[in-house]
Design a protein around this motif. Structure first.
Motif, PDB file in Angstrom:
ATOM      1  N   ARG B 128    -115.261-109.339  30.668  1.00 28.10           N
ATOM      2  CA  ARG B 128    -116.401-108.773  31.180  1.00 28.10           C
ATOM      3  C   ARG B 128    -116.979-107.550  30.410  1.00 28.10           C
ATOM      4  O   ARG B 128    -118.307-107.395  29.977  1.00 28.10           O
ATOM      5  N   SER B 131    -118.447-108.228  26.981  1.00 30.58           N
ATOM      6  CA  SER B 131    -119.456-109.143  26.832  1.00 30.58           C
ATOM      7  C   SER B 131    -120.596-108.164  27.153  1.00 30.58           C
ATOM      8  O   SER B 131    -121.776-108.100  26.813  1.00 30.58           O
ATOM      9  N   ILE B 173    -121.443-116.362  23.690  1.00 36.35           N
ATOM     10  CA  ILE B 173    -120.747-115.177  23.591  1.00 36.35           C
ATOM     11  C   ILE B 173    -119.771-114.700  24.803  1.00 36.35           C
ATOM     12  O   ILE B 173    -118.666-114.633  24.633  1.00 36.35           O
ATOM     13  N   TYR B 174    -120.543-115.002  25.852  1.00 38.81           N
ATOM     14  CA  TYR B 174    -119.609-114.731  27.305  1.00 38.81           C
ATOM     15  C   TYR B 174    -118.412-115.726  27.187  1.00 38.81           C
ATOM     16  O   TYR B 174    -117.212-115.326  27.461  1.00 38.81           O
ATOM     17  N   VAL B 177    -115.622-114.740  24.454  1.00 43.79           N
ATOM     18  CA  VAL B 177    -115.172-113.563  24.910  1.00 43.79           C
ATOM     19  C   VAL B 177    -113.878-113.847  25.938  1.00 43.79           C
ATOM     20  O   VAL B 177    -112.890-113.506  26.161  1.00 43.79           O
ATOM     21  N   ASP B 178    -114.484-114.718  26.982  1.00 36.38           N
ATOM     22  CA  ASP B 178    -113.820-115.183  27.846  1.00 36.38           C
ATOM     23  C   ASP B 178    -112.509-115.643  27.687  1.00 36.38           C
ATOM     24  O   ASP B 178    -111.266-115.355  28.143  1.00 36.38           O
TER      25      ASP B 178
END
Lengths: 228, 248
Positions: B128, B131, B173-174, B177-178
């Motif tokens: 989090r 992001s 992207i979220y 990255v997660d």
């Protein structure tokens, strides 16, 4: 415009871009030279211990590929904007979507493809395990195509500006991040003995999506840049 | 419908409308922010594990929520300006970027201040946080692109395209990255430790989120008014306004 005529037009455009690139063989080699030089910086900065380098190799190779793509993206449309051929392209009846795709494809063939093919050599220099090399080459071939498409958006938006160089990096680096994650993930997976397939599949999916959407953004960006 | 649509394209009309909205929205926002802060900071029970340090949630979470929503406001304004060539949408989009960047920055800084006592570190490369950092870069990219163009109408178009490209990319992207986080690090820190938050803490939080939305609206309108005046500085109505201000 019949589809056949559009296809012929785009192939001619592609051929023109490739011929222009191949007429300057030294410039063709520049991204590779850049790649080699930056790879050579890492042992100097991190120390030459083979274990450390091998552990960082997937990330290093991918980041360097990304930077080399970024630096070449800036020039995709520049010379054509300056000599006015871009303006002619915008006035032409052919859909700009496919012309933009032809430009990006030419850029990828002259940079990403060569980089992907040459990457095993650099991987060996950093001591990457041979088992991970096919995954590296495959992920670079798929991933640099996505990077070229995204870079094309940045290039289209900044080509009309005088100081575009730094700006394009600020605009498109955030969009490069997913590609970096999945690309270096593929190599890391292969290094740990896991299948790299799922990562390559995601890169392929990203590629499909960017082929569908990026040319639209590039076309819109070019229309703005030609106005400036 | 169409008359309203045309009215939104008219700078003096929007300037007057935003003025009358701000006249009551600004005091409400101030009261809500102060009231919410007092409610959250003084009248809620300390957390069972974190003691009083959790109270920064009343700044951190609203800032983060509104920062994310602000990006969508910006992208929608961008889409409206590209599709219908509405000048005021340009201005709204331009005004969103610095506010969104500031809120994202506030969320990152408060998160980092909160992280020090609870996790023992200022910064973690968690999904989090990363992001949100990327969101900050996206906002700053829009600001940088806008400033780089001499012609502001073209700048707005370019930024609209960039923010639309961003909307397609934010979920990717979220997710990426997660996934990257879950691959590279064991889940040593639980961010949603107690998944249920006590109502006595939830209500002030929701109140603060609403207050932050009002704050965002106020800042947006104020920014838009400045931008309208700057763009229209050569028109008669702005000159009349300036003369009236100078005389009065």
């Amino acid at each position: 415009m019949t589809p056949a005529a559009t296809a012929t037009f785009c192939l001619r455009l592609l051929r023109r871009q490739l011929v222009l690139g191949l007429r300057r063989p030294v410039e063709l080699g520049n991204p590779l030279l850049f790649f080699a030089m930056v790879v050579a910086l890492f042992p100097l900065g991190l120390g030459p211990a083979p274990d450390t380098l091998a552990a960082f190799a997937p990330g290093i190779l991918w980041i360097v590929a990304l930077l080399s793509n970024l630096l070449t993206s800036d020039a995709v449309f520049r010379s054509d904007l300056e000599d006015g051929s871009l303006e002619q392209l915008l006035l032409a009846p052919q859909p700009l979507y496919f012309s933009a795709l032809a430009y990006v494809l030419a850029h990828w063939l002259l940079t990403g493809l060569l980089l992907g093919l040459a990457s095993p050599l650099f991987a060996l220099m950093l001591g990457l395990a041979p088992a991970a090399i096919p995954a590296l080459a495959a992920s670079l071939l798929l991933g640099t195509a996505v990077l070229s498409l995204i870079g094309g958006i940045g290039a289209a938006l900044t080509v009309g500006l005088k100081r575009g160089g730094m700006l394009i990096s600020l605009l498109i680096l955030p969009f490069y991040m997913p590609v970096l994650i999945f690309g270096s993930g593929a190599v890391q997976a292969a290094l740990n003995g896991n299948p790299a397939g799922p990562f390559l599949a995601i890169l392929g999916a990203l590629l499909c999506m960017s082929i569908a959407l990026a040319p639209m953004a590039i076309a819109a960006g070019l229309r703005i840049s030609v106005d400036t | 419908m169409w008359t309203l649509f045309h009215k939104f394209g008219s700078p003096p009309w929007l300037y007057r409308l935003s003025g009358s909205i701000l006249r009551w929205l600004l005091p409400i926002t101030l009261l809500a922010l102060i009231g919410g802060a007092i409610w959250g900071l003084l009248f809620t029970a300390p957390d069972f594990r974190q003691g009083n340090s959790y109270r920064i949630i009343y700044i951190h979470v609203p800032a983060a929520v509104v920062a994310l929503a602000g990006y969508y406001v910006m992208a929608i304004a961008g889409a409206v300006s590209l599709i219908w060539r509405m000048k005021m949408a340009d201005i709204a989009m331009r005004a969103c970027a610095p506010i969104g960047a500031a809120l994202t920055f506030v969320a990152l800084v408060t998160g980092s201040i909160w992280g020090k006592p609870t996790w023992g570190t200022w910064w973690v490369w968690d999904a989090r946080i990363t992001s949100m950092l990327i969101l900050l870069f996206l906002y700053l990219g829009v600001v940088a692109l806008y400033e780089a163009y001499e012609n502001k109408a073209l700048a707005a178009k370019a930024c609209a395209i960039l923010s639309l490209v961003g909307t397609v990319n934010i979920p990717i992207i979220y997710k990426s990255v997660d996934w990257w986080y879950s691959l590279h690090q064991p889940a040593s820190i639980k961010f949603t430790g107690g998944s249920t938050i006590d109502p006595s803490m939830l209500y002030p939080l929701l109140f603060m989120i609403t207050a932050f939305y009002c704050l965002f609206t106020c800042a947006l309108l104020l920014n838009m008014r400045v931008e309208i005046l700057q763009r229209e500085q050569r028109t008669a109505w702005v000159k009349a306004l300036a003369n009236k201000g100078a005389a009065g």
